[in-house]
Motif scaffolding. Sequence first.
Motif, short mmCIF file in Angstrom:
data_model
loop_
_atom_site.label_atom_id
_atom_site.label_comp_id
_atom_site.label_asym_id
_atom_site.label_seq_id
_atom_site.Cartn_x
_atom_site.Cartn_y
_atom_site.Cartn_z
N LEU A 82 4.55 0.60 -9.37
CA LEU A 82 5.05 1.99 -9.29
C LEU A 82 5.23 2.62 -10.66
CD1 LEU A 82 7.84 1.74 -6.53
CD2 LEU A 82 5.47 2.50 -6.26
N LEU A 83 4.99 1.85 -11.71
CA LEU A 83 5.38 2.32 -13.05
C LEU A 83 4.67 3.62 -13.44
CD1 LEU A 83 6.96 1.91 -15.62
CD2 LEU A 83 5.12 0.42 -16.46
N GLU A 84 3.36 3.69 -13.31
CA GLU A 84 2.63 4.88 -13.76
C GLU A 84 3.00 6.12 -12.95
OE1 GLU A 84 0.98 5.48 -16.48
OE2 GLU A 84 1.57 3.46 -17.06
N PRO A 85 2.98 6.04 -11.61
CA PRO A 85 3.40 7.24 -10.87
C PRO A 85 4.85 7.62 -11.13
CG PRO A 85 3.02 5.40 -9.36
CD PRO A 85 2.47 5.00 -10.68
N PHE A 86 5.71 6.63 -11.35
CA PHE A 86 7.10 6.95 -11.65
C PHE A 86 7.19 7.70 -12.98
CE2 PHE A 86 11.09 6.18 -13.80
CZ PHE A 86 12.03 6.53 -12.83
N MET A 94 12.63 -0.94 -7.02
CA MET A 94 11.84 -2.02 -6.46
C MET A 94 10.52 -1.51 -5.88
SD MET A 94 14.07 -4.06 -7.45
CE MET A 94 13.21 -5.58 -7.00
N ALA A 95 9.62 -2.43 -5.59
CA ALA A 95 8.27 -2.06 -5.16
C ALA A 95 8.26 -1.29 -3.85
CB ALA A 95 7.41 -3.33 -5.04
N ASP A 96 9.28 -1.48 -3.02
CA ASP A 96 9.33 -0.79 -1.73
C ASP A 96 10.20 0.48 -1.78
OD1 ASP A 96 11.80 -1.93 -2.02
OD2 ASP A 96 11.77 -3.06 -0.13
N ALA A 97 10.52 0.95 -2.98
CA ALA A 97 11.41 2.09 -3.13
C ALA A 97 10.74 3.40 -2.75
CB ALA A 97 11.91 2.18 -4.57
N ASP A 98 11.54 4.34 -2.30
CA ASP A 98 11.11 5.73 -2.12
C ASP A 98 11.01 6.34 -3.52
OD1 ASP A 98 11.28 8.59 -1.95
OD2 ASP A 98 12.05 8.42 0.09
N LEU A 99 9.82 6.69 -3.94
CA LEU A 99 9.59 7.12 -5.32
C LEU A 99 10.30 8.44 -5.62
CD1 LEU A 99 8.18 5.96 -7.75
CD2 LEU A 99 6.12 7.23 -7.14
N ASP A 100 10.29 9.36 -4.68
CA ASP A 100 10.99 10.63 -4.91
C ASP A 100 12.49 10.41 -5.09
OD1 ASP A 100 8.67 12.14 -4.77
OD2 ASP A 100 8.84 12.46 -2.61
N LEU A 101 13.07 9.53 -4.26
CA LEU A 101 14.49 9.21 -4.40
C LEU A 101 14.76 8.55 -5.74
CD1 LEU A 101 17.36 8.94 -3.24
CD2 LEU A 101 16.64 6.76 -2.21
N ALA A 102 13.89 7.65 -6.14
CA ALA A 102 14.07 6.94 -7.41
C ALA A 102 14.09 7.91 -8.59
CB ALA A 102 12.97 5.90 -7.60
N VAL A 103 13.21 8.90 -8.55
CA VAL A 103 13.15 9.89 -9.64
C VAL A 103 14.43 10.72 -9.67
CG1 VAL A 103 11.97 11.98 -10.41
CG2 VAL A 103 10.64 9.97 -9.74
#
Length: 486
Positions: free
Chosen positions: A303-307, A267-276
């Motif tokens: 978040l799509l591109e940075p993810f 989701m948009a409010d996700a922790d990106l490092d955790l998501a990866v």
Amino acid sequence: MNEATVLSTVLAGLYIDGQWRAGGERLTVTNPSTEEQLAIVTGGDARTVDEAVQAAQAAFGAWSKTTGAARAMILRKIASGVAARREHLMALQSSNNGKPGFEAAIDVDDVIATFNYYADLAEAADGQQNRAVELPSEAFSARLRREPCGVVGLIVPWNFPMVTTAWKLAPALAAGCCVLLKPSEVTPLAELELAQIIAGSGLPTGVFNLICGTGLAVGAPMSAHPGIAKVSFTGSNAVGVQVMQRAAETIKGVSLELGGKSSLLVMADADLDLAVELASGGGYFNAGQMCSATSRVLVAQDLLEPFLQRIVAKAQSIKVSGPLEEGSEMGPLVNHAQYQRVINHIEAGKEAGAHLLCGGKRPTAQPRGYFLEPAVFSQVPLDSALWREEIFGPVLCVRGFSSEAEAIALANDTQFGLVASVVSGDSETADRIANALHAGLVWINAPQVIFPQTAWGGYKQSSLGRELGPWGMQAFQEIKHVVRAL
């Protein structure tokens, strides 16, 4: 931990009525890291299945009448036996299945926890065997009994051989059933070792029987045998249908744990490092050979591109090597057939227009063995096989979404419904999404941790019935009510 060695070139693959026996068919067991032969295991057929059923039926009368406490004692001995041989079982898993050491350790520890959990349930069941049932009339009384359903057939897969065996075998024994176990002919070595442990646990002769062999030679006659009261199967949907068809001939009970095409929602409010990290674990653990693999990753558009940048970097950093090499993070696929199947999916995905961002080929450092670099795809067509079919390999498919409703719709647009994952910084949002997903198990901001206390199974074509928890034991029991006129 040293690589497992097999002391005999030919291993007896039948354990029937307390005796090890050599079967007729010879099955070659290989090391997927080296493509070399590990052992030859003898397999059974319809005749040996019938002999095992007769042995189990002869043992059922006495075993079904034992107390839960007596069954619990044996289950705990099995758990202790597994713990005592932990390192050797880990080595067998790595050699026969290709699991890195840390994955093999997780599997063995899961087995120990499962047998101990069902020992506790068996013990607790003693006080609930004749539970009173309230009735609307004072002229009658009623009590509830749960009784073992009889002789059961357990058919387990190659991707988590010891784990799926424990998930079926421990509750079946706890319920008071007698068992025929068919390991996968691809990865039978750990189950053969487990059978040795069971043989020394004090379990009465005939209660547990093991028959190695192919699905056609052993699985098919087990599914159809009139002396088997229930079949519990884990594997592909295609074979699950065949199990149901054969079981239907004698109207026997069936539990199925089949395929998946699960989603991880970022989701948009996700922790990106955790998501990866969660996407990597959900897609690449066990080289992606999991029915629970979250191979579809849905990411909020912002978040799509940075993810994508981070998940590609993560995939490229994973050490793909022999499972017993220092620092190995991902081992090989289990055999050549599975390796070729995943390659075919990758090529078909590229032809369908999906963008391969990294991976999907043999690592240059691994000239032999069934190794494959972790792959990441973007812009995968929604009607492509890559998006809709179970791949069972280290392949992630990433798509963006614009709204919560779109994310839920994309996640639920599948014939499967085993698991799902949600990554969100807001607990209310995460709970709302989890409630809307058509899946039997949803993780929120968590890796794919599985506890014996929580049910395993899913919606739609992923499952029929549930394993683990009290539901796992109830799957091997019949319900009887006794009503008395007062």
